[in-house]
Motif scaffolding. Structure first.
Motif, PDB file in Angstrom:
ATOM      1  N   THR A  93      -8.087   7.403  -2.076  1.00 16.04           N
ATOM      2  CA  THR A  93      -7.170   8.472  -2.471  1.00 16.04           C
ATOM      3  C   THR A  93      -5.734   7.936  -2.625  1.00 16.04           C
ATOM      4  O   THR A  93      -5.511   6.738  -2.524  1.00 16.04           O
ATOM      5  CB  THR A  93      -7.158   9.604  -1.422  1.00 16.04           C
ATOM      6  N   GLY A  94      -4.805   8.821  -2.837  1.00 15.37           N
ATOM      7  CA  GLY A  94      -3.404   8.432  -2.993  1.00 15.37           C
ATOM      8  C   GLY A  94      -2.688   8.306  -1.666  1.00 15.37           C
ATOM      9  O   GLY A  94      -1.504   7.975  -1.618  1.00 15.37           O
ATOM     10  N   LEU A  95      -3.372   8.617  -0.555  1.00 16.26           N
ATOM     11  CA  LEU A  95      -2.756   8.556   0.764  1.00 16.26           C
ATOM     12  C   LEU A  95      -3.395   7.466   1.636  1.00 16.26           C
ATOM     13  O   LEU A  95      -4.509   7.034   1.377  1.00 16.26           O
ATOM     14  CB  LEU A  95      -2.868   9.909   1.481  1.00 16.26           C
TER      15      LEU A  95
ATOM     16  N   THR B 127       1.960   7.292   1.514  1.00  8.61           N
ATOM     17  CA  THR B 127       1.333   7.134   0.197  1.00  8.61           C
ATOM     18  C   THR B 127       0.748   5.739   0.079  1.00  8.61           C
ATOM     19  O   THR B 127       1.204   4.802   0.726  1.00  8.61           O
ATOM     20  CB  THR B 127       2.353   7.342  -0.930  1.00  8.61           C
ATOM     21  N   ALA B 128      -0.262   5.605  -0.784  1.00  7.34           N
ATOM     22  CA  ALA B 128      -0.899   4.301  -1.013  1.00  7.34           C
ATOM     23  C   ALA B 128       0.124   3.360  -1.647  1.00  7.34           C
ATOM     24  O   ALA B 128       0.836   3.766  -2.557  1.00  7.34           O
ATOM     25  CB  ALA B 128      -2.103   4.469  -1.939  1.00  7.34           C
ATOM     26  N   PRO B 129       0.199   2.104  -1.156  1.00  6.39           N
ATOM     27  CA  PRO B 129       1.177   1.169  -1.746  1.00  6.39           C
ATOM     28  C   PRO B 129       0.977   0.974  -3.247  1.00  6.39           C
ATOM     29  O   PRO B 129       1.935   0.749  -3.968  1.00  6.39           O
ATOM     30  CB  PRO B 129       0.935  -0.138  -0.984  1.00  6.39           C
ATOM     31  N   GLU B 130      -0.279   1.117  -3.718  1.00  7.49           N
ATOM     32  CA  GLU B 130      -0.557   0.932  -5.146  1.00  7.49           C
ATOM     33  C   GLU B 130       0.065   2.027  -6.003  1.00  7.49           C
ATOM     34  O   GLU B 130       0.157   1.891  -7.221  1.00  7.49           O
ATOM     35  CB  GLU B 130      -2.071   0.930  -5.404  1.00  7.49           C
ATOM     36  N   ALA B 131       0.482   3.127  -5.364  1.00  8.29           N
ATOM     37  CA  ALA B 131       1.076   4.226  -6.122  1.00  8.29           C
ATOM     38  C   ALA B 131       2.604   4.047  -6.254  1.00  8.29           C
ATOM     39  O   ALA B 131       3.288   4.920  -6.788  1.00  8.29           O
ATOM     40  CB  ALA B 131       0.756   5.569  -5.448  1.00  8.29           C
ATOM     41  N   ALA B 132       3.107   2.904  -5.780  1.00 10.27           N
ATOM     42  CA  ALA B 132       4.568   2.711  -5.713  1.00 10.27           C
ATOM     43  C   ALA B 132       5.264   2.918  -7.062  1.00 10.27           C
ATOM     44  O   ALA B 132       6.283   3.604  -7.132  1.00 10.27           O
ATOM     45  CB  ALA B 132       4.880   1.323  -5.151  1.00 10.27           C
TER      46      ALA B 132
ATOM     47  N   THR C 180       4.348   4.631  -9.695  1.00 12.98           N
ATOM     48  CA  THR C 180       4.317   6.036 -10.086  1.00 12.98           C
ATOM     49  C   THR C 180       5.374   6.836  -9.312  1.00 12.98           C
ATOM     50  O   THR C 180       6.120   7.626  -9.894  1.00 12.98           O
ATOM     51  CB  THR C 180       2.921   6.641  -9.796  1.00 12.98           C
ATOM     52  N   ILE C 181       5.442   6.591  -8.003  1.00  9.48           N
ATOM     53  CA  ILE C 181       6.384   7.359  -7.189  1.00  9.48           C
ATOM     54  C   ILE C 181       7.822   6.979  -7.511  1.00  9.48           C
ATOM     55  O   ILE C 181       8.708   7.830  -7.550  1.00  9.48           O
ATOM     56  CB  ILE C 181       6.056   7.175  -5.694  1.00  9.48           C
TER      57      ILE C 181
ATOM     58  N   GLY D 134       5.085  -1.817   1.799  1.00 10.05           N
ATOM     59  CA  GLY D 134       3.773  -1.321   1.420  1.00 10.05           C
ATOM     60  C   GLY D 134       2.662  -1.807   2.334  1.00 10.05           C
ATOM     61  O   GLY D 134       1.552  -2.082   1.884  1.00 10.05           O
TER      62      GLY D 134
END
Lengths: 172, 229, 172
Positions: A51-53, A66-71, A73-74, A155
């Protein structure tokens, strides 16, 4: 209304908590035993994987992040720039605290070979390091350790994600 | 031979030393202490008067290198003490180098990041318990915060600056008047920092061939005199 | 590092958002089309079904909320948190907001010298301070002030009734 399992209730509590929570606090809030709480936290970690978390952990305290991979996007959403704000000496000091901490100011200075008061004050004010107690050395100097903010800044979900210290031999 | 060593802000003497050693240009025993010192002092000058700590830290390392070098210069074969000092310095350099690599790893993670939630949930006021505090506590806490804001008294301000050039010039003047006792030169130093700089300056003068030292026997006073006297 | 799918990235954005977000805003942050965004939001709703979180929607705006089944657990948790003693740093932050508010987070941090967002969230959650608008400064940061509940609790009609601050002793 159907009952929620412990994992789901823990997730809800972590969602509204304003700071990282210990296993004891989580057990108290959910009315579960410490053992069940730990097992449910492990399950939550697995559930969140795709997930994103993520479940962030430091010193037995947990926080949803939040997931580091979503950095990317955020960053776009928050209109923030990538981390370029830490100077080389700041990164050096953080590495020393991360890999050799908890340790005192003089221990940090012994490695760096340079006075580090200003640097430590700066890292403290940014919340990247924290005071975690006093050393038993004479004068009982303050011990510094890295913080949950540090992990998030790079992250990292927990200290387990910290890459192993590189073995670089100095050619003398 | 001139080493141009770029020193970043707050970057310590170990950084410079590591840089020199890693480039394989020299061994610890081959370092021209005076050269690096001058280089570093030049840099400190650029930084302005805000880094007296950096200066003193550097001089401490300089003094250590000098000590190691002096052991190497003694006629007898490498002493145990020298080997131990060198081993210790190499250990420190290794540790520093390892953590520098770790710092570079961290820097590479710069694009990754995790955020925590910042929205805040609360209950309706009537459901929330009231705070167990007194108004006087609030006033005290505020006073405490204000007190911390007061400018700190400046402590440990270095009263005077000593530069290698100044000290070197002073020693040349002494030499112009003939020989003198090394102890008298050191006695006139205001603090340890100045003593170290004086010692460095003297060594440099000896290297240049402008001065020479003699000692009648072990533990006798060391006499400084113009070269060729 | 593996890429996250759109659903996961949407969840991450919703997690850090401080207000409900429109489909357009979510599409903009993730770089996806409005159609894909809507499909991914529907998928997120399904994924969350058995967890402690839900996707809340009102007037086409989305946010993450806790599962209604966790309401009792959450209420008890928030009440216990509010009932716990204020830490020294929390009391100090509260005092600064009381005597100098309304003010922004960065103004509070300028006085305290340390990152204060956790502290502010803690006080907001306890209902002791509230957001009272936005500053005219660049970025329009939130202004914090003491809550009505707080004033009433102490029987104050206005902030002018706060005890006067003793002169700060100046040390020679």
């Amino acid at each position: 209304m159907p009952e929620l399992d412990l994992t789901a209730r823990l997730q809800a509590v972590l969602f509204v908590a304003t700071e990282p929570l210990s296993t004891e606090r989580l057990a108290e809030a959910t009315g579960a035993s410490a053992k069940d709480t730990l097992a449910a936290l492990a399950q939550l970690e697995v559930q969140l994987a795709s997930t994103g978390l993520r479940l962030g952990e430091l010193d037995g305290k947990y926080r949803l992040i939040t997931a580091p991979e979503a950095a990317d996007t955020i960053r776009r959403f928050l209109r923030e720039e990538a981390n370029s704000d830490l100077s080389r000496p700041a990164l050096e000091t953080l590495a020393i605290v991360a890999y050799r901490g908890p340790l005192t100011k003089s221990a940090i200075e012994a490695v760096r070979g340079v006075a580090s008061d200003t640097m430590l004050r700066n890292l403290l004010s940014r919340g990247l390091i924290t005071e975690v107690g006093k050393s038993s050395e004479p004068g009982r100097p303050v011990l510094y350790s890295i913080s949950q903010t540090f992990l998030q800044h790079f992250g990292l979900t927990s200290l387990r994600d910290l890459p192993p210290i590189p073995e670089v031999a100095t050619e003398a | 031979m001139t080493h141009t060593v770029a020193v970043g802000e707050f970057e310590g003497p170990l950084g410079i030393l590591l840089d020199l050693v890693e480039r394989g240009r020299l061994e610890v025993t081959a370092i021209s202490v005076a050269e690096i010192t001058e280089n570093y002092l030049g840099r400190i000058k650029q930084l302005g008067p805000s880094s007296p700590e950096a200066l003193s830290e550097f001089l401490q390392l300089g003094a250590r290198l000098l000590y190691i070098k002096s052991l190497a210069l003694l006629p007898q074969p490498a002493s145990e003490e020298q080997t131990e000092e060198l081993r210790q310095l190499n250990l420190e350099l290794e540790e520093y180098s390892r953590l520098q690599a770790a710092a570079r790893e961290l820097a590479r993670r710069g694009s990754l990041r995790s955020w925590h939630r910042t929205a805040t949930d609360t209950l309706p006021p009537q459901e929330l318990p009231l705070p167990k505090i007194e108004l006087s506590q609030l006033a005290e806490a505020f006073t405490r915060a204000l007190k911390r804001l007061e400018p700190e008294r400046s402590v440990g301000v270095i009263q005077h600056h000593v530069s290698l050039e100044t000290v070197s010039h002073r020693i040349r003047e002494h030499l112009g008047r003939g020989s003198f006792d090394l102890q008298s030169l050191l006695d006139n130093c205001h603090d340890r920092l100045e003593a170290i700089v004086t010692f460095l300056a003297l060594l440099e003068l000896i290297r240049e061939g402008a001065a020479q030292v003699t000692q009648a026997n072990q533990f006798a006073p060391i006499n400084v005199e113009p070269a060729g006297a």
